[in-house]
Design a protein around this motif. Structure first.
Motif, PDB file in Angstrom:
ATOM      1  N   MET A   1       0.834  -1.174   0.000  1.00 53.07           N
ATOM      2  CA  MET A   1       0.000   0.000   0.000  1.00 53.07           C
ATOM      3  C   MET A   1       0.885   1.246   0.000  1.00 53.07           C
ATOM      4  SD  MET A   1      -2.655   1.104   3.018  1.00 53.07           S
ATOM      5  CE  MET A   1      -4.028   0.203   2.367  1.00 53.07           C
ATOM      6  N   GLN A   2       0.436   2.284  -0.690  1.00 51.98           N
ATOM      7  CA  GLN A   2       1.174   3.550  -0.729  1.00 51.98           C
ATOM      8  C   GLN A   2       0.364   4.620  -0.010  1.00 51.98           C
ATOM      9  OE1 GLN A   2       3.167   5.079  -4.084  1.00 51.98           O
ATOM     10  NE2 GLN A   2       4.714   3.681  -3.376  1.00 51.98           N
ATOM     11  N   ILE A   3       1.073   5.452   0.771  1.00 50.36           N
ATOM     12  CA  ILE A   3       0.436   6.611   1.394  1.00 50.36           C
ATOM     13  C   ILE A   3       1.339   7.822   1.195  1.00 50.36           C
ATOM     14  CG2 ILE A   3      -0.870   5.276   3.089  1.00 50.36           C
ATOM     15  CD1 ILE A   3       1.140   6.142   5.217  1.00 50.36           C
ATOM     16  N   ASN A   4       0.728   8.986   1.166  1.00 52.82           N
ATOM     17  CA  ASN A   4       1.476  10.233   1.008  1.00 52.82           C
ATOM     18  C   ASN A   4       1.663  10.849   2.386  1.00 52.82           C
ATOM     19  OD1 ASN A   4       2.021  13.064   0.747  1.00 52.82           O
ATOM     20  ND2 ASN A   4       1.478  12.885  -1.403  1.00 52.82           N
ATOM     21  N   VAL A   5       2.911  10.890   2.837  1.00 54.24           N
ATOM     22  CA  VAL A   5       3.235  11.459   4.144  1.00 54.24           C
ATOM     23  C   VAL A   5       4.276  12.554   3.957  1.00 54.24           C
ATOM     24  CG1 VAL A   5       4.144  11.004   6.450  1.00 54.24           C
ATOM     25  CG2 VAL A   5       2.736   9.283   5.309  1.00 54.24           C
ATOM     26  N   ASN A   6       3.944  13.729   4.408  1.00 49.92           N
ATOM     27  CA  ASN A   6       4.835  14.892   4.319  1.00 49.92           C
ATOM     28  C   ASN A   6       5.324  15.128   2.890  1.00 49.92           C
ATOM     29  OD1 ASN A   6       4.492  15.292   7.055  1.00 49.92           O
ATOM     30  ND2 ASN A   6       6.271  14.076   7.595  1.00 49.92           N
ATOM     31  N   GLU A   8       5.650  12.976   0.452  1.00 46.14           N
ATOM     32  CA  GLU A   8       6.359  11.855  -0.166  1.00 46.14           C
ATOM     33  C   GLU A   8       5.467  10.633  -0.232  1.00 46.14           C
ATOM     34  OE1 GLU A   8      10.259  10.185   1.074  1.00 46.14           O
ATOM     35  OE2 GLU A   8      10.487  12.168   1.980  1.00 46.14           O
ATOM     36  N   ALA A   9       5.469   9.957  -1.380  1.00 47.57           N
ATOM     37  CA  ALA A   9       4.773   8.678  -1.487  1.00 47.57           C
ATOM     38  C   ALA A   9       5.609   7.631  -0.762  1.00 47.57           C
ATOM     39  CB  ALA A   9       4.579   8.294  -2.945  1.00 47.57           C
ATOM     40  N   ARG A  10       4.993   6.932   0.168  1.00 52.59           N
ATOM     41  CA  ARG A  10       5.699   5.931   0.958  1.00 52.59           C
ATOM     42  C   ARG A  10       5.006   4.590   0.799  1.00 52.59           C
ATOM     43  NH1 ARG A  10       9.039   8.723   4.787  1.00 52.59           N
ATOM     44  NH2 ARG A  10       9.950   6.667   5.061  1.00 52.59           N
ATOM     45  N   SER A  11       5.797   3.541   0.578  1.00 55.60           N
ATOM     46  CA  SER A  11       5.254   2.182   0.489  1.00 55.60           C
ATOM     47  C   SER A  11       5.218   1.578   1.881  1.00 55.60           C
ATOM     48  CB  SER A  11       6.123   1.311  -0.416  1.00 55.60           C
ATOM     49  OG  SER A  11       5.986   1.732  -1.747  1.00 55.60           O
ATOM     50  N   ILE A  12       4.069   1.023   2.227  1.00 53.05           N
ATOM     51  CA  ILE A  12       3.865   0.444   3.543  1.00 53.05           C
ATOM     52  C   ILE A  12       3.344  -0.972   3.380  1.00 53.05           C
ATOM     53  CG2 ILE A  12       2.564   0.639   5.705  1.00 53.05           C
ATOM     54  CD1 ILE A  12       4.499   2.969   5.214  1.00 53.05           C
ATOM     55  N   GLU A  13       3.951  -1.897   4.111  1.00 54.31           N
ATOM     56  CA  GLU A  13       3.440  -3.264   4.166  1.00 54.31           C
ATOM     57  C   GLU A  13       2.952  -3.482   5.583  1.00 54.31           C
ATOM     58  OE1 GLU A  13       5.780  -6.432   2.532  1.00 54.31           O
ATOM     59  OE2 GLU A  13       6.736  -5.037   1.124  1.00 54.31           O
ATOM     60  N   ALA A  14       1.628  -3.420   5.743  1.00 50.55           N
ATOM     61  CA  ALA A  14       1.042  -3.580   7.075  1.00 50.55           C
ATOM     62  C   ALA A  14      -0.412  -3.998   6.923  1.00 50.55           C
ATOM     63  CB  ALA A  14       1.137  -2.269   7.843  1.00 50.55           C
ATOM     64  N   PRO A  60      -7.491   3.775  10.930  1.00 54.07           N
ATOM     65  CA  PRO A  60      -6.767   2.647  10.346  1.00 54.07           C
ATOM     66  C   PRO A  60      -6.066   3.069   9.049  1.00 54.07           C
ATOM     67  CG  PRO A  60      -9.118   2.406   9.951  1.00 54.07           C
ATOM     68  CD  PRO A  60      -8.938   3.632  10.802  1.00 54.07           C
ATOM     69  N   LEU A  61      -4.984   2.415   8.762  1.00 50.89           N
ATOM     70  CA  LEU A  61      -4.223   2.678   7.543  1.00 50.89           C
ATOM     71  C   LEU A  61      -5.129   2.653   6.313  1.00 50.89           C
ATOM     72  CD1 LEU A  61      -1.486   3.081   6.198  1.00 50.89           C
ATOM     73  CD2 LEU A  61      -1.177   0.606   6.249  1.00 50.89           C
ATOM     74  N   SER A  62      -6.084   1.733   6.280  1.00 53.90           N
ATOM     75  CA  SER A  62      -6.977   1.597   5.127  1.00 53.90           C
ATOM     76  C   SER A  62      -7.817   2.844   4.866  1.00 53.90           C
ATOM     77  CB  SER A  62      -7.900   0.394   5.317  1.00 53.90           C
ATOM     78  OG  SER A  62      -8.714   0.585   6.461  1.00 53.90           O
ATOM     79  N   ALA A  63      -8.050   3.665   5.879  1.00 53.22           N
ATOM     80  CA  ALA A  63      -8.872   4.865   5.716  1.00 53.22           C
ATOM     81  C   ALA A  63      -8.099   6.014   5.075  1.00 53.22           C
ATOM     82  CB  ALA A  63      -9.425   5.304   7.068  1.00 53.22           C
ATOM     83  N   ILE A  64      -6.802   5.891   4.962  1.00 56.83           N
ATOM     84  CA  ILE A  64      -5.993   6.988   4.430  1.00 56.83           C
ATOM     85  C   ILE A  64      -6.086   7.074   2.914  1.00 56.83           C
ATOM     86  CG2 ILE A  64      -3.647   7.914   4.216  1.00 56.83           C
ATOM     87  CD1 ILE A  64      -5.022   8.301   6.950  1.00 56.83           C
TER      88      ILE A  64
END
Length: 166
Positions: A1-6, A8-14, A60-64
């Motif tokens: 999953m990718q999220i945009n934090v500050n 930057e696109a960040r890849s997260i495995e969670a 939850p991460l899924s809501a982002i």
């Protein structure tokens, strides 16, 4: 999953049910948001999600999804502090510092949404953020200063630029 934090696109495995706070602190090593109560009551974990102050311990991460997340670390521009960060430093609005993340995030959301915020607006924005050290008066002074900075910045923008931003 990718999220945009500050920014930057960040890849997260969670697990998608993992609270955003855990991802920010444990996976991305962003320590601005703090674990306080874990129930969204104290405000120590606050972050901006698309400009709105939210409690990251309850999201939850899924809501982002593709929303933009900004932490305390992402408020500054390069070496230049965000005006709210400057105001909190200048007013010495810290004792233990645990609540400051939430107070700064809430104030940043307020000045972005309402440049002419008054005392009632400031108190409303901060009322659900708990400070146990007793620096409430300094925090309120810092928020007032941040509002003045936001007003000054708005006035410094040429009229044609302000119309484009509106």
């Amino acid at each position: 999953m990718q999220i945009n934090v500050n920014g930057e696109a960040r890849s997260i495995e969670a697990d998608p049910k993992t609270p955003l706070l855990y991802i920010l602190r444990n996976d991305l090593a962003l320590n601005g948001p703090k674990y306080g109560c874990g129930l969204g009551e104290c405000g120590a974990c606050a972050v901006l999600v698309d400009g709105r102050a939210v409690r990251s311990c309850t999201i939850p991460l899924s809501a982002i999804g593709d929303r933009r997340v900004v932490t305390l670390e992402g408020l500054a521009t390069g070496q230049e502090l965000h005006p709210v960060q400057r105001a909190f430093i200048e007013e010495a609005a810290a004792q233990c510092g645990y609540c400051l993340n939430g107070m700064i995030i809430a104030t940043a959301a307020l000045v972005a949404a309402k440049v002419n915020a008054d005392e009632a607006d400031i108190r409303e924005a901060l009322r659900h953020h708990l400070c146990r050290c007793g620096t409430h008066m300094e925090i309120l002074a810092a928020a007032r200063r941040a509002v003045r900075y936001a007003q000054s910045e708005r006035q410094a923008v040429p009229a044609s630029e302000a119309e484009k931003q509106a």
